[in-house]
Design a protein around this motif. Structure first.
Motif, PDB file in Angstrom:
ATOM      1  N   LEU A   1       0.831  -1.201   0.000  1.00  0.00           N
ATOM      2  CA  LEU A   1       0.000   0.000   0.000  1.00  0.00           C
ATOM      3  C   LEU A   1       0.870   1.256   0.000  1.00  0.00           C
ATOM      4  N   HIS A   2       1.931   1.249   0.767  1.00  0.00           N
ATOM      5  CA  HIS A   2       2.862   2.379   0.782  1.00  0.00           C
ATOM      6  C   HIS A   2       3.435   2.617  -0.610  1.00  0.00           C
ATOM      7  N   PHE A   3       3.806   1.546  -1.317  1.00  0.00           N
ATOM      8  CA  PHE A   3       4.358   1.668  -2.660  1.00  0.00           C
ATOM      9  C   PHE A   3       3.334   2.272  -3.630  1.00  0.00           C
ATOM     10  N   LEU A   4       2.136   1.719  -3.653  1.00  0.00           N
ATOM     11  CA  LEU A   4       1.120   2.184  -4.595  1.00  0.00           C
ATOM     12  C   LEU A   4       0.720   3.636  -4.329  1.00  0.00           C
ATOM     13  N   PHE A   5       0.571   3.988  -3.064  1.00  0.00           N
ATOM     14  CA  PHE A   5       0.165   5.357  -2.726  1.00  0.00           C
ATOM     15  C   PHE A   5       1.278   6.343  -3.076  1.00  0.00           C
ATOM     16  N   THR A   6       2.524   5.996  -2.782  1.00  0.00           N
ATOM     17  CA  THR A   6       3.644   6.880  -3.097  1.00  0.00           C
ATOM     18  C   THR A   6       3.827   7.015  -4.596  1.00  0.00           C
TER      19      THR A   6
ATOM     20  N   PRO B   1      -0.649  15.303   0.970  1.00  0.00           N
ATOM     21  CA  PRO B   1      -0.267  15.717   2.322  1.00  0.00           C
ATOM     22  C   PRO B   1      -0.275  14.593   3.345  1.00  0.00           C
ATOM     23  N   LEU B   2      -1.057  13.545   3.113  1.00  0.00           N
ATOM     24  CA  LEU B   2      -1.142  12.449   4.077  1.00  0.00           C
ATOM     25  C   LEU B   2      -0.263  11.260   3.691  1.00  0.00           C
ATOM     26  N   GLN B   3       0.590  11.445   2.673  1.00  0.00           N
ATOM     27  CA  GLN B   3       1.421  10.323   2.218  1.00  0.00           C
ATOM     28  C   GLN B   3       2.287   9.722   3.316  1.00  0.00           C
ATOM     29  N   PRO B   4       2.930  10.520   4.214  1.00  0.00           N
ATOM     30  CA  PRO B   4       3.746   9.894   5.268  1.00  0.00           C
ATOM     31  C   PRO B   4       2.950   9.054   6.264  1.00  0.00           C
TER      32      PRO B   4
ATOM     33  N   VAL C   1       9.160   6.676   9.581  1.00  0.00           N
ATOM     34  CA  VAL C   1       8.876   7.009   8.178  1.00  0.00           C
ATOM     35  C   VAL C   1       9.271   8.452   7.885  1.00  0.00           C
ATOM     36  N   THR C   2       8.939   9.369   8.758  1.00  0.00           N
ATOM     37  CA  THR C   2       9.255  10.783   8.541  1.00  0.00           C
ATOM     38  C   THR C   2      10.762  10.998   8.444  1.00  0.00           C
ATOM     39  N   VAL C   3      11.516  10.401   9.337  1.00  0.00           N
ATOM     40  CA  VAL C   3      12.975  10.524   9.295  1.00  0.00           C
ATOM     41  C   VAL C   3      13.529   9.891   8.025  1.00  0.00           C
TER      42      VAL C   3
ATOM     43  N   ALA D   1      -9.799   1.683   9.412  1.00  0.00           N
ATOM     44  CA  ALA D   1     -10.663   2.309   8.409  1.00  0.00           C
ATOM     45  C   ALA D   1      -9.860   3.222   7.483  1.00  0.00           C
ATOM     46  N   ALA D   2      -8.905   3.952   8.042  1.00  0.00           N
ATOM     47  CA  ALA D   2      -8.077   4.843   7.230  1.00  0.00           C
ATOM     48  C   ALA D   2      -7.245   4.060   6.225  1.00  0.00           C
ATOM     49  N   SER D   3      -6.732   2.899   6.632  1.00  0.00           N
ATOM     50  CA  SER D   3      -5.951   2.086   5.701  1.00  0.00           C
ATOM     51  C   SER D   3      -6.826   1.534   4.577  1.00  0.00           C
ATOM     52  N   VAL D   4      -8.057   1.186   4.900  1.00  0.00           N
ATOM     53  CA  VAL D   4      -8.978   0.707   3.863  1.00  0.00           C
ATOM     54  C   VAL D   4      -9.270   1.828   2.868  1.00  0.00           C
ATOM     55  N   ILE D   5      -9.468   3.052   3.364  1.00  0.00           N
ATOM     56  CA  ILE D   5      -9.710   4.197   2.482  1.00  0.00           C
ATOM     57  C   ILE D   5      -8.493   4.428   1.577  1.00  0.00           C
ATOM     58  N   ALA D   6      -7.288   4.288   2.135  1.00  0.00           N
ATOM     59  CA  ALA D   6      -6.080   4.462   1.324  1.00  0.00           C
ATOM     60  C   ALA D   6      -6.012   3.419   0.208  1.00  0.00           C
ATOM     61  N   TRP D   7      -6.396   2.176   0.530  1.00  0.00           N
ATOM     62  CA  TRP D   7      -6.438   1.144  -0.506  1.00  0.00           C
ATOM     63  C   TRP D   7      -7.434   1.512  -1.607  1.00  0.00           C
ATOM     64  N   LEU D   8      -8.602   2.020  -1.214  1.00  0.00           N
ATOM     65  CA  LEU D   8      -9.597   2.416  -2.208  1.00  0.00           C
ATOM     66  C   LEU D   8      -9.078   3.547  -3.091  1.00  0.00           C
ATOM     67  N   MET D   9      -8.332   4.471  -2.497  1.00  0.00           N
ATOM     68  CA  MET D   9      -7.815   5.606  -3.259  1.00  0.00           C
ATOM     69  C   MET D   9      -6.868   5.166  -4.370  1.00  0.00           C
ATOM     70  N   VAL D  10      -6.090   4.120  -4.129  1.00  0.00           N
ATOM     71  CA  VAL D  10      -5.139   3.677  -5.160  1.00  0.00           C
ATOM     72  C   VAL D  10      -5.746   2.666  -6.120  1.00  0.00           C
ATOM     73  N   LEU D  11      -6.857   2.056  -5.744  1.00  0.00           N
ATOM     74  CA  LEU D  11      -7.451   1.022  -6.601  1.00  0.00           C
ATOM     75  C   LEU D  11      -8.630   1.519  -7.426  1.00  0.00           C
ATOM     76  N   LEU D  12      -9.212   2.652  -7.038  1.00  0.00           N
ATOM     77  CA  LEU D  12     -10.359   3.166  -7.781  1.00  0.00           C
ATOM     78  C   LEU D  12      -9.963   3.555  -9.203  1.00  0.00           C
ATOM     79  N   PRO D  13     -10.798   3.247 -10.191  1.00  0.00           N
ATOM     80  CA  PRO D  13     -10.509   3.686 -11.566  1.00  0.00           C
ATOM     81  C   PRO D  13     -10.657   5.199 -11.689  1.00  0.00           C
ATOM     82  N   SER D  14     -10.107   5.748 -12.768  1.00  0.00           N
ATOM     83  CA  SER D  14     -10.114   7.202 -12.954  1.00  0.00           C
ATOM     84  C   SER D  14     -11.523   7.773 -13.011  1.00  0.00           C
ATOM     85  N   SER D  15     -12.466   7.017 -13.571  1.00  0.00           N
ATOM     86  CA  SER D  15     -13.840   7.517 -13.653  1.00  0.00           C
ATOM     87  C   SER D  15     -14.448   7.713 -12.272  1.00  0.00           C
TER      88      SER D  15
END
Length: 586
Positions: free
Chosen positions: A173-178, A185-188, A244-246, A545-559
């Motif tokens: 998930l870290h790889f796909l989101f980055t 802003p929430l990438q870290p 992660v921040t360091v 729940a936040a991690s699930v939302i992050a997964w949805l953000m990277v897997l959702l199609p452009s439409s």
């Protein structure tokens, strides 16, 4: 090559997945978006000039990322281990993220279609180094005496399952989101969120929190007190976030200036949490309470040890003789056996033993003593029960509890009891609760102690080999989370008393000789109110729940990303992406 204009037309994508159009082919609105992107690109160029030196160093020293990943496994072997070193826990996470980010940018982001294959190779390297480090750090986990090939392989299997979950869920998930949203802003926060979810909501829910990062950081007092607010998941989250921040600052590269801003509020959040946890550590003493209010009644509690002593044996007789001395002669308020101190094979033997315990307590001269007897009920052809029975001062059965979380593999033939924490109210000792050994490695189960207002928690235990120290520390965290005093009696482990503030009042290595009891002075301190037991436990579910939302953000199609209810999650990706976007079709 990272410039969007240098990519083939079919690969030109914005960060929300929509195609990029060339030059004058775009309409007026498109032209305005392109102009905005050019402005953001020029701003990004200014930032990247000063980061060029850092990027070039990583590029020229190809060996560096592989060494970093290897060192992360070494740090893991001595960091989050049976003898944890908290500094190496942070170093392990720091090197893991740093090495992965450098290697993924060099071998995956810039390699087109081949990058997908290289990603699996990189994940395999991460998986191998972390699993090997975890195996070395926990090789005595299933060894009764000395590690063997069988116990080593069994530990390796557990390590592989744990690391695979973390690799598949957190690192991917870290790889796909980055890759898709490098300047979000929430990438870290993505890796800490997914890492905490994997440790506590996935792995921890089924195989306990014994191996979690939080159990390796308990020598730091502010983090220990953080458990009274968010539970152990909060410790894992904040430690991972710092690492992660360091790591992102050391690596440098794109979005570095914005990461400085992110680091400032990460550091600020940590300072605020430290202040809050400091207040929690002083709860009960604020504000400037007189010393008389901090003096609590002390009672003697003794631990009597045994190891499945059979009726008619010398060990069985010693077990009862020592118990009789502690109740009748020493007049201890609490006498607690270690886990499965005795063994019975029929219902008649069980009833006879419990009757003997009731008569012993009822005849005690103090008339205020509790006796906790533990035994294994092993009927022929049936699964065994791991039982903890508490006898009240009047000789009646206060509770009969069956261990609800048998240790995987070790207690393969033991039946799991109901997941209900037993309690008993006493005018002098307050509300008492009890659980057995491995039960306390499940924070969600022990949350019942806080919700039910338990002030004194009794824990018979039995550990082995080199796992005793980490087990004591991890179980002590349950006292902090739920604001209760913990009395722990363990065969072949560490026994002691922990205050509701996490202070270890007594701690002693104890074996299994029934003739050698250990006596502690236990303060009858009132239960401490903790935010964790009154809603703070929801932090773990919010992180999940936040991690699930992050997964949805990277897997959702452009439409789907262009929908108004979804688009706000991407924080206007057209302006964030700029010319240095790494986006490419997966």
């Amino acid at each position: 090559l990272m410039h969007e204009g240098a990519l083939p037309r079919k690969q030109r994508r914005r960060m929300d997945g929509t195609p990029m159009l060339n030059g004058n082919a775009a309409g007026t609105a498109q032209g305005e978006d392109d102009a905005a992107n050019d402005v953001d690109a020029s701003s990004a160029d200014d930032v990247n000039i000063e980061e060029k030196g850092t990027d070039e160093w990583w590029e020229k020293n190809e060996w560096s990322h592989w060494c970093i990943l290897a060192l992360s496994g070494l740090a893991g072997a001595f960091g989050n281990s049976l003898e944890p070193i908290s500094a190496l826990v942070v170093v392990n996470l720091f090197l893991l993220v740093l090495g992965f980010d450098i290697a993924s940018e060099r071998y995956v982001y810039r390699r087109g279609v081949r990058g997908n294959r290289r990603l699996f190779l990189l994940m395999a390297v991460v998986f191998g180094t972390q699993a090997l480090g975890w195996t070395v750090g926990f090789q005595s986990l299933f060894a009764e005496h000395e590690p063997t090939i069988v116990t080593f392989l069994l530990t390796c299997v557990i390590a592989s399952v744990m690391v695979l979950l973390i690799s598949a869920y957190a690192i991917l998930l870290h790889f796909l989101f980055t890759e898709q949203l490098p300047n979000h802003p929430l990438q870290p926060f993505v890796f800490p969120t997914a890492f905490t979810t994997a440790h506590h909501s996935i792995y921890g829910a089924y195989l306990s929190t014994y191996g979690s990062v939080s159990n390796g950081m308990l020598d730091l007092q502010p983090l220990r007190h953080l458990a009274s607010i968010t539970g152990s998941s909060g410790i894992t989250f904040i430690v991972t976030l710092i690492a992660v921040t360091v790591a992102q600052h050391v690596k440098g590269g794109r979005g570095h200036a914005s990461r400085r801003v992110k680091a400032s509020y990460v550091l600020g959040s940590y300072v605020i949490l430290t202040i809050i946890t400091g207040f929690m550590a002083q709860s009960g003493r604020l504000y400037q309470q007189r010393v008389e209010t901090q003096k609590f009644e002390m009672v003697n509690a003794s631990c009597v040890f045994g190891m499945e002593e059979k009726k008619g044996t010398e060990g069985w007789q010693q077990l009862w003789d020592t118990t009789r001395v502690r109740l009748h002669t020493a007049q201890d308020t609490i006498v607690l056996w270690s886990e499965t101190a005795a063994v019975v094979h029929t219902d008649e033997e069980e009833a006879s033993m419990l009757q003997q315990a009731k008569e012993l307590v009822a005849s005690a001269p103090a008339k205020q003593s509790f006796l906790g007897v533990t035994y294994s009920l092993r009927k022929v052809g049936e699964e065994a029960d791991n039982v903890f029975a508490l006898i009240a001062p009047d000789g009646q059965l206060a509770w009969k509890y069956i261990k609800s979380h048998p240790v995987p593999f070790v207690e393969a033939g033991v039946r799991a009891g109901p997941s209900v924490l037993p309690t008993y109210d006493d005018e002098r000792l307050g509300r008492m609760g009890g659980a057995i050994c491995f039960d306390l490695d499940y924070d969600n189960f022990l949350l019942q102690a806080g919700m039910k207002g338990v002030s004194l928690l009794l824990q018979p235990s039995w550990t082995w080999s080199a796992i005793y120290a980490r087990h004591f520390d991890g179980n002590a965290l349950r006292a902090v989370e739920n604001g209760a005093t913990l009395l722990r009696c363990s065969s072949d482990g560490e026994s002691g008393v922990v205050s509701p503030h996490g202070l270890v009042l007594h701690r002693e290595v104890t074996l299994h000789d029934p003739s050698i009891p250990v006596v502690f002075s236990v303060p009858l301190a009132p239960r401490v109110w903790t935010p964790y037991a009154h809603g703070g436990y929801i932090f773990q579910y919010l992180v999940t729940a936040a991690s699930v939302i992050a997964w949805l953000m990277v897997l959702l199609p452009s439409s789907a990303r262009r929908l108004p209810v979804i688009k706000f999650l991407y924080c206007n990706p057209q302006s964030l992406a700029g010319h240095n976007s790494r986006a490419r079709p997966l």
